[in-house]
Design a protein around this motif. Sequence first.
Motif: not given
Length: 256
Positions: A9-10, A12-16, A68-74, A163-166
């Motif tokens: 969640l961070l 996905a939303f921290a950059p915003i 898209v970020a949340i879906l990608l992390f999932t 290959g970075m982590s969330p």
Amino acid sequence: MGFVLSDELLGAFAPILVYWVYSGIYVGLSSLESYRLHSKVEEEEKNLVSKSNVVKGVLLQQFIQAIVAILLFTVTGSDAESSTQQSSILVLAGQCVIAMLVLDTWQYFMHRYMHHNKFLYKHIHSQHHRLVVPYAYGALYNHPIEGLILDTIGGALSFLISGMSPRTSIFFFSFATIKTVDDHCGLCLPGNVFHILFKNNTAYHDVHHQLYGNKFNFSQPFFVMWDRILGTYMPYSLEKRKDGGFEARPTKQVRD
């Protein structure tokens, strides 16, 4: 126990949040006419879109990016799994450099193609160029399709290939966001660390937004290597305007 945001969640939303906070700082500094690349009068006269529509367009793009970020992390795994992987500073730095190169490469070729394909430019990319005089919170003002192709897909590729982590992505994409906002801020402030470390900066991108630079300086957001390699680099110099402030002027004619 208190509520704790996951790395996903961070990420996905921290950059915003970073986008609007950093843009807000530049809004506060925009009255410094002696450091502006264009006067406020030029900003009002030349730009072809209202600021309210710019805000709406940016919020739409950020909404799509977050989904898209949340879906990608999932799909790629949970923060619990990534937190068990201890990476050295060297590995993390290497992942960030790879992500920067991937993002730059993707955005250069997609960006350039949108300029040279008349249909794509007219119906999609020209929306971003309604901001002839860029300002900070207009950095992500794009057609939704362009936002998806350049920024969202480009970001996803850089995340997957590096290959970075969330958790690492929180810092990388927040940094990339700050850099993108800075490139569109329209101010050349003394001591700006981005102008010291990167050739791809506010003035460099401002040249691209002008009519004479429309087919040059496609590189974004970090390096200028593809422009130099492929002959789309337009050299410029910063000159003082008669009414105060600076202006990025081409130092020689470059043929397309």
